[in-house]
Design a protein around this motif. Structure first.
Motif, PDB file in Angstrom:
ATOM      1  N   ASN A 416      -4.950  -3.488   3.303  1.00 63.84           N
ATOM      2  CA  ASN A 416      -4.671  -2.064   3.080  1.00 63.84           C
ATOM      3  C   ASN A 416      -3.413  -1.584   3.791  1.00 63.84           C
ATOM      4  O   ASN A 416      -2.754  -0.655   3.349  1.00 63.84           O
ATOM      5  CB  ASN A 416      -5.866  -1.222   3.535  1.00 63.84           C
ATOM      6  N   SER A 417      -3.093  -2.214   4.906  1.00 63.76           N
ATOM      7  CA  SER A 417      -1.895  -1.782   5.618  1.00 63.76           C
ATOM      8  C   SER A 417      -0.637  -2.207   4.866  1.00 63.76           C
ATOM      9  O   SER A 417       0.450  -1.715   5.126  1.00 63.76           O
ATOM     10  CB  SER A 417      -1.888  -2.377   7.022  1.00 63.76           C
ATOM     11  N   LEU A 418      -0.803  -3.130   3.929  1.00 61.29           N
ATOM     12  CA  LEU A 418       0.372  -3.593   3.169  1.00 61.29           C
ATOM     13  C   LEU A 418       0.557  -2.803   1.871  1.00 61.29           C
ATOM     14  O   LEU A 418       1.624  -2.842   1.267  1.00 61.29           O
ATOM     15  CB  LEU A 418       0.210  -5.073   2.827  1.00 61.29           C
ATOM     16  N   ILE A 419      -0.511  -2.115   1.433  1.00 62.25           N
ATOM     17  CA  ILE A 419      -0.388  -1.336   0.196  1.00 62.25           C
ATOM     18  C   ILE A 419       0.367  -0.050   0.511  1.00 62.25           C
ATOM     19  O   ILE A 419      -0.097   0.761   1.305  1.00 62.25           O
ATOM     20  CB  ILE A 419      -1.781  -1.013  -0.398  1.00 62.25           C
ATOM     21  N   ASN A 420       1.538   0.076  -0.083  1.00 66.40           N
ATOM     22  CA  ASN A 420       2.398   1.199   0.258  1.00 66.40           C
ATOM     23  C   ASN A 420       3.038   1.725  -1.025  1.00 66.40           C
ATOM     24  O   ASN A 420       3.573   0.946  -1.814  1.00 66.40           O
ATOM     25  CB  ASN A 420       3.474   0.696   1.222  1.00 66.40           C
ATOM     26  N   LYS A 421       2.976   3.043  -1.203  1.00 64.85           N
ATOM     27  CA  LYS A 421       3.473   3.600  -2.473  1.00 64.85           C
ATOM     28  C   LYS A 421       4.949   3.290  -2.708  1.00 64.85           C
ATOM     29  O   LYS A 421       5.418   3.231  -3.846  1.00 64.85           O
ATOM     30  CB  LYS A 421       3.213   5.106  -2.531  1.00 64.85           C
ATOM     31  N   LYS A 422       5.686   3.073  -1.616  1.00 66.95           N
ATOM     32  CA  LYS A 422       7.107   2.730  -1.770  1.00 66.95           C
ATOM     33  C   LYS A 422       7.289   1.427  -2.531  1.00 66.95           C
ATOM     34  O   LYS A 422       8.320   1.178  -3.127  1.00 66.95           O
ATOM     35  CB  LYS A 422       7.752   2.579  -0.375  1.00 66.95           C
ATOM     36  N   TYR A 423       6.268   0.582  -2.446  1.00 67.75           N
ATOM     37  CA  TYR A 423       6.380  -0.731  -3.104  1.00 67.75           C
ATOM     38  C   TYR A 423       5.445  -0.862  -4.298  1.00 67.75           C
ATOM     39  O   TYR A 423       5.025  -1.945  -4.660  1.00 67.75           O
ATOM     40  CB  TYR A 423       6.134  -1.849  -2.081  1.00 67.75           C
ATOM     41  N   ILE A 424       5.083   0.300  -4.865  1.00 67.00           N
ATOM     42  CA  ILE A 424       4.292   0.270  -6.097  1.00 67.00           C
ATOM     43  C   ILE A 424       5.182   0.759  -7.227  1.00 67.00           C
ATOM     44  O   ILE A 424       5.852   1.779  -7.090  1.00 67.00           O
ATOM     45  CB  ILE A 424       3.042   1.180  -5.984  1.00 67.00           C
ATOM     46  N   ASP A 538     -14.917  -1.099 -13.817  1.00 68.17           N
ATOM     47  CA  ASP A 538     -14.865   0.337 -14.119  1.00 68.17           C
ATOM     48  C   ASP A 538     -13.948   1.063 -13.142  1.00 68.17           C
ATOM     49  O   ASP A 538     -13.123   1.886 -13.531  1.00 68.17           O
ATOM     50  CB  ASP A 538     -16.264   0.954 -14.042  1.00 68.17           C
ATOM     51  N   ALA A 539     -14.099   0.732 -11.858  1.00 68.75           N
ATOM     52  CA  ALA A 539     -13.270   1.395 -10.844  1.00 68.75           C
ATOM     53  C   ALA A 539     -11.802   1.087 -11.084  1.00 68.75           C
ATOM     54  O   ALA A 539     -10.932   1.956 -10.933  1.00 68.75           O
ATOM     55  CB  ALA A 539     -13.687   0.912  -9.461  1.00 68.75           C
ATOM     56  N   ILE A 540     -11.535  -0.146 -11.510  1.00 72.41           N
ATOM     57  CA  ILE A 540     -10.145  -0.553 -11.728  1.00 72.41           C
ATOM     58  C   ILE A 540      -9.568   0.182 -12.938  1.00 72.41           C
ATOM     59  O   ILE A 540      -8.451   0.679 -12.916  1.00 72.41           O
ATOM     60  CB  ILE A 540     -10.085  -2.081 -11.926  1.00 72.41           C
ATOM     61  N   GLU A 541     -10.395   0.256 -13.999  1.00 73.56           N
ATOM     62  CA  GLU A 541      -9.919   0.951 -15.204  1.00 73.56           C
ATOM     63  C   GLU A 541      -9.599   2.407 -14.908  1.00 73.56           C
ATOM     64  O   GLU A 541      -8.645   2.969 -15.431  1.00 73.56           O
ATOM     65  CB  GLU A 541     -10.967   0.844 -16.317  1.00 73.56           C
ATOM     66  N   SER A 542     -10.418   2.999 -14.020  1.00 75.71           N
ATOM     67  CA  SER A 542     -10.197   4.424 -13.737  1.00 75.71           C
ATOM     68  C   SER A 542      -8.858   4.653 -13.025  1.00 75.71           C
ATOM     69  O   SER A 542      -8.263   5.718 -13.146  1.00 75.71           O
ATOM     70  CB  SER A 542     -11.357   4.986 -12.920  1.00 75.71           C
ATOM     71  N   ILE A 543      -8.362   3.675 -12.309  1.00 74.65           N
ATOM     72  CA  ILE A 543      -7.083   3.847 -11.612  1.00 74.65           C
ATOM     73  C   ILE A 543      -5.928   3.935 -12.610  1.00 74.65           C
ATOM     74  O   ILE A 543      -4.921   4.594 -12.387  1.00 74.65           O
ATOM     75  CB  ILE A 543      -6.829   2.675 -10.625  1.00 74.65           C
ATOM     76  N   LEU A 544      -6.138   3.281 -13.771  1.00 78.76           N
ATOM     77  CA  LEU A 544      -5.048   3.236 -14.755  1.00 78.76           C
ATOM     78  C   LEU A 544      -4.673   4.608 -15.317  1.00 78.76           C
ATOM     79  O   LEU A 544      -3.599   4.781 -15.864  1.00 78.76           O
ATOM     80  CB  LEU A 544      -5.436   2.298 -15.897  1.00 78.76           C
ATOM     81  N   GLN A 545      -5.567   5.579 -15.164  1.00 82.70           N
ATOM     82  CA  GLN A 545      -5.257   6.908 -15.706  1.00 82.70           C
ATOM     83  C   GLN A 545      -4.179   7.636 -14.895  1.00 82.70           C
ATOM     84  O   GLN A 545      -3.573   8.575 -15.361  1.00 82.70           O
ATOM     85  CB  GLN A 545      -6.530   7.747 -15.754  1.00 82.70           C
ATOM     86  N   TYR A 546      -3.937   7.190 -13.660  1.00 81.36           N
ATOM     87  CA  TYR A 546      -2.993   7.925 -12.805  1.00 81.36           C
ATOM     88  C   TYR A 546      -1.553   7.545 -13.074  1.00 81.36           C
ATOM     89  O   TYR A 546      -1.230   6.391 -13.323  1.00 81.36           O
ATOM     90  CB  TYR A 546      -3.312   7.683 -11.328  1.00 81.36           C
ATOM     91  N   ILE A 552      -2.210   6.233  -6.926  1.00 83.96           N
ATOM     92  CA  ILE A 552      -2.573   4.819  -7.143  1.00 83.96           C
ATOM     93  C   ILE A 552      -2.743   4.118  -5.796  1.00 83.96           C
ATOM     94  O   ILE A 552      -3.706   3.374  -5.587  1.00 83.96           O
ATOM     95  CB  ILE A 552      -1.496   4.108  -8.005  1.00 83.96           C
ATOM     96  N   GLU A 553      -1.822   4.421  -4.890  1.00 86.75           N
ATOM     97  CA  GLU A 553      -1.911   3.834  -3.546  1.00 86.75           C
ATOM     98  C   GLU A 553      -3.275   4.157  -2.921  1.00 86.75           C
ATOM     99  O   GLU A 553      -3.979   3.267  -2.451  1.00 86.75           O
ATOM    100  CB  GLU A 553      -0.783   4.378  -2.664  1.00 86.75           C
ATOM    101  N   ALA A 554      -3.613   5.452  -2.964  1.00 88.27           N
ATOM    102  CA  ALA A 554      -4.868   5.879  -2.346  1.00 88.27           C
ATOM    103  C   ALA A 554      -6.069   5.189  -2.983  1.00 88.27           C
ATOM    104  O   ALA A 554      -6.990   4.731  -2.292  1.00 88.27           O
ATOM    105  CB  ALA A 554      -5.002   7.396  -2.460  1.00 88.27           C
ATOM    106  N   GLU A 555      -6.050   5.093  -4.317  1.00 89.31           N
ATOM    107  CA  GLU A 555      -7.190   4.493  -5.016  1.00 89.31           C
ATOM    108  C   GLU A 555      -7.305   2.992  -4.735  1.00 89.31           C
ATOM    109  O   GLU A 555      -8.403   2.468  -4.584  1.00 89.31           O
ATOM    110  CB  GLU A 555      -7.074   4.732  -6.534  1.00 89.31           C
ATOM    111  N   LEU A 556      -6.149   2.329  -4.670  1.00 91.41           N
ATOM    112  CA  LEU A 556      -6.182   0.886  -4.391  1.00 91.41           C
ATOM    113  C   LEU A 556      -6.718   0.620  -2.987  1.00 91.41           C
ATOM    114  O   LEU A 556      -7.459  -0.334  -2.758  1.00 91.41           O
ATOM    115  CB  LEU A 556      -4.776   0.277  -4.532  1.00 91.41           C
TER     116      LEU A 556
END
Lengths: 559, 278
Positions: A416-424, A538-546, A552-556
């Motif tokens: 989680n510390s590596l998931i960063n919106k700058k790199y999405i 299901d949880a993964i599919e729901s992220i695709l709506q954003y 997306i960062e927060a959801e991941l």
């Protein structure tokens, strides 16, 4: 002088009261995620002259007479408790860990001992009267004592704190544990030398003889007996009644070792501790036995000892604010700075070094036992003893919150510390090569690497074995020698890209993970963490709506 | 990636065990299409030479089938030297007898070979049972040598037509029971160990996936224990045909007498035929 029936009643009653109070307070502290030992020591202070003795001297004197056979019996019991406590402490010192992590842990614990020791020693040497020296002729021993009493970390408190903070199994956690183990080992050896120098009047031997006896004990125990102990444990566990026989064997060895060191003129605890290490080294020793022994000692004997600390001293009457402040400042500064510095010169980065510094700051059993002995032989006064106990309590209390502050800055091994919106990146890339190119671009730019070289490595890995996983996840990755820390970039593609996933879903989340060349386990850990996130479709599919990368960062992270 | 032992060597003498060992050596040689070297340690004289030639003929070996390396001196040292000088990839030898405490401190040939052989080494449990390696266990560590061990296990399994490969991973959290000292809370402790086990299984799974082992089923066993003791017991109970472990050469140090090597528990009393991958 034997015990009368009345004495026995008082003795039993006092033990019951001590255990009960210890449990209540220990439980309260555990509930608030604090070390139980603090509660147990507090229970003793409340039962002792500080609170109960002041409010109702009659009840106090009835329950805990300060002289006479009941008192002797109770002292005997607390002595056994300390021996057992040190036996199980020794069993937790894992020489393998100490040696494997040796260079870093050795540097950390050496500085973590030397600096606070120097602070303590120098302060006591130059300002002995401020620190309330008992006997000025014993200035050297006094200074050595203060130095040592500030240097030794408390392994059980540290282990518990690391576990509560969920960093026990990380690199930093293991460095702290290994350092604390080395710290324990060195601490007890220095401790025994000081005791030899103190020269208890009952000892039959001089300092050099004592030293030789200890070295001989060490060599015989670790070179010859350790192996025999291992085989004996193996034999007893398999053939004799379990767990009674093996518990008996361990206790017999520990107590015999304790008797030996007490005989040569060093405190019994050293023998128990060393025998504990030799027993703990046995690979045959089942984990179950360790558990049983730990529970047995920590629920019955350890509380008796910790409560007994408060019974002999009035913590309010002997509270000297100056001494307390001095001891607190030099111990915390010395330990944190020393360990920090040791970690820094071992090339640990500054945040982790600070975590290590605060982690090793907890002090406990060791300084209290040492303090009690010094108090008995008149090297220190009650005021210094009170200050030492308070120091142990306070350092144990503040350790976790301080570490938490540093931890919030970074959790390296956590995905989680590596998931960063700058790199999405939300991308329309149509092919595997295209999306890998885009992700390499992001990582190369952020880490200042050569994009083409990186891309070549990723594609090489990809060609060897494709990295489509399942549930819309693809996980291209490689190890790269020009990287010091892991890097992650994420592409989100709503149409999906063919990555040949196991369940034939098109890859809609493409994680590119690059890890340093030599960190095999870290790479596996991070890959495993990512795969584990993608379990619930299901949880993964729901992220695709954003559409928003922050969302997306927060959801991941939440997954 | 196919890892092949191009040149294998067997250390042998004239015992009946050697006869069985020679058969095993031929089996391995055929599996990997390797060259075979035979190492004999002892004084050279014509009589012994004749005896040796006859011995080899009896087991069906022609001089063109092998390279003979004959040396004199300390057995372990000479075998190790012969392996380095002749670029041997895999050394084969018979097992050591069960050791007692005195032997442990003196050391034996097989123990020295296992510790200091410069190449991978396969030790056959005595008595030798001649059958293909269908039930293979491989111990792994997350390192290059661990990857190599897994690949070799995979290659052998494929060549022998095994359908299942058991991957064993032993892990340990040092000092963990120390947390019981403070609160004695067993729940938290068990929870942590359970979680650690799940983590370990996940990691092992990723590790194996990275190695791309197609055409074989893999069974993962993560065991909590240290110095291969628990693992050894597990292997002992399952009695596989071959047990493969990765292990680097460890130089003897002052501490070695103090601290057992990780694989020492495996060395002492072999649970099965064992292949140490270097």
């Amino acid at each position: 002088m034997g015990l009368t029936s009345h004495d026995i009643v008082i003795l039993l009653l006092s033990i019951a009261v001590m255990l009960f109070a210890a449990k209540i307070f220990g439980e309260i502290f555990t509930k608030f995620k604090q070390p139980a030992v603090i509660g147990e020591i507090l229970a003793g202070i409340i039962l002792g002259p500080t609170v109960l003795g002041t409010i109702s001297p009659d009840i106090f004197n009835f329950l805990f007479p300060q002289t006479g056979p009941t008192n002797s019996a109770l002292t005997g019991l607390t002595n056994i408790s300390v021996v057992l406590l040190l036996l199980i402490s020794g069993m937790e010192v894992d020489l393998n860990v100490v040696l494997k992590n040796s260079s870093k842990a050795l540097a950390i614990s050496s500085f973590g001992i030397i600096i606070p020791f120097a602070f303590g020693f120098l302060t006591a040497w130059f300002f002995p009267f401020t620190l309330g020296i008992g006997d000025i002729n014993l200035k050297l021993v006094f200074a050595l004592f203060i130095g040592t009493a500030l240097s030794i970390s408390a392994l059980p408190v540290i282990a518990k704190t690391l576990m509560d903070l969920n960093i026990y199994k990380t690199d930093v956690g293991m460095m702290i544990i290994a350092s604390a183990m080395i710290n324990d080992l060195i601490g007890w050896l220095v401790f025994s030398i000081i005791l030899g120098m103190m020269g208890t009047s009952e000892s039959h031997f001089n300092f050099i003889q004592i030293l030789l006896f200890i070295i001989a004990f060490f060599v015989i125990l670790f070179v010859f007996l350790r192996r025999i102990i291992d085989q004996a444990i193996n034999y007893i566990q398999e053939r004799w009644s379990f767990p009674g026989s093996i518990l008996n064997f361990i206790l017999v060895l520990g107590i015999a070792g304790a008797a030996y060191t007490q005989y040569i003129g060093i405190h019994a605890v050293l023998g128990a501790f060393l025998v504990g290490i030799a027993i703990g080294e046995s690979a045959s020793l089942s984990e179950r036995v360790r558990e049983i022994l730990n529970q047995f000692v920590s629920n019955i004997f350890a509380p008796l000892f910790f409560v007994s600390i408060g019974l002999g001293v009035n913590f309010i009457a002997n509270f000297d604010i100056l001494i307390v402040v001095i001891i607190l400042i030099i111990s915390i500064l010395g330990k944190v700075l020393g360990s920090y510095f040791g970690a820094r010169i071992s090339r640990v980065d500054s945040t982790d070094s600070a975590i290590i510094g605060f982690g090793l700051n907890s002090r406990g059993t060791m300084e209290i036992i040492l303090g009690l002995l010094a108090l008995q032989v008149g090297i220190i006064t009650n005021q210094v003893f009170v200050a030492l106990v308070l120091m142990a309590l306070i350092t144990s209390l503040v350790s976790a919150p301080l570490m938490n502050i540093m931890l919030s800055r970074r959790r390296l091994s956590d995905i989680n510390s590596l998931i960063n919106k700058k790199y999405i990146k939300i991308t329309d890339a149509a092919t595997k090569e295209e999306v890998i190119d885009e992700l390499c671009e992001i990582v190369a730019k952020a880490q200042k690497l050569d994009k083409n070289e990186l891309k070549q490595l990723v594609l090489e890995r990809e060609n060897k074995l494709n990295t489509g996983i399942a549930n819309y996840l693809a996980l291209p990755h490689c190890r790269y020698n020009k990287l010091q820390k892991p890097a992650l970039a994420i592409a989100v593609n709503k149409n999906g890209i063919d990555f040949n996933t196991a369940d034939n879903t098109p890859a809609k989340f493409i994680f590119l993970l690059i890890t340093p060349e030599n960190k095999n386990e870290l790479q596996l850990q991070l890959l495993a963490n990512i795969v584990r996130k993608f379990q619930n479709r299901d949880a993964i599919e729901s992220i695709l709506q954003y559409e928003d990368v922050s969302k997306i960062e927060a959801e991941l992270i939440k997954l | 990636m196919e890892l092949i032992f191009q040149k294998i060597a067997l250390a042998f003498n004239f015992t009946p065990t050697s006869r069985a060992l020679l058969q095993e050596a031929r089996h391995i040689q055929q599996l990997f299409s390797s060259k075979l070297a035979l190492i004999h340690i002892g004084k050279y004289d014509d009589e012994t030479r004749e005896r040796l030639d006859n011995f080899l003929k009896e087991v069906g070996l022609q001089p063109s089938d092998y390279q003979l390396i004959w040396r004199d001196g300390d057995a372990a040292t000479e075998i190790i030297k012969a392996c380095s000088e002749n670029e041997i990839d895999l050394l084969l030898a018979g097992a050591l007898e069960k050791e007692n405490i005195i032997k442990f401190y003196i050391g034996s040939v097989a123990r020295k070979l296992m510790k200091y052989s410069p190449c991978s080494i396969m030790i056959f449990k005595i008595p030798i049972v001649e059958k293909p390696f269908k039930k293979i266990f491989v111990s792994i560590e997350y390192s290059t040598i661990g990857e190599k061990a897994l690949q070799i296990a995979y290659q052998i399994a494929l060549k022998e037509g095994a359908t299942l490969l058991t991957v064993v991973r032993e892990f340990y959290i040092p000092g963990l029971t120390a947390i019981l000292q403070d609160s004695g809370v067993v729940g938290q402790f068990d929870e942590m160990r359970e979680k650690a086990k799940k983590d370990e299984e996940e990691k092992t799974r990723v590790f194996i996936n990275e190695q791309n082992l197609r055409g074989i089923n893999v069974d993962i066993r993560c065991l909590y224990g240290k110095e291969k003791y628990v693992e050894r017991n597990f292997v002992d109970e399952s009695s596989p045909d071959l047990y493969i472990i990765p292990s680097k050469i460890k130089r003897p140090s002052l501490f070695e007498r103090f601290i057992p090597m990780e694989t020492e528990h495996v060395f002492e009393d072999l649970p099965s035929n064992i292949l140490i991958v270097r």
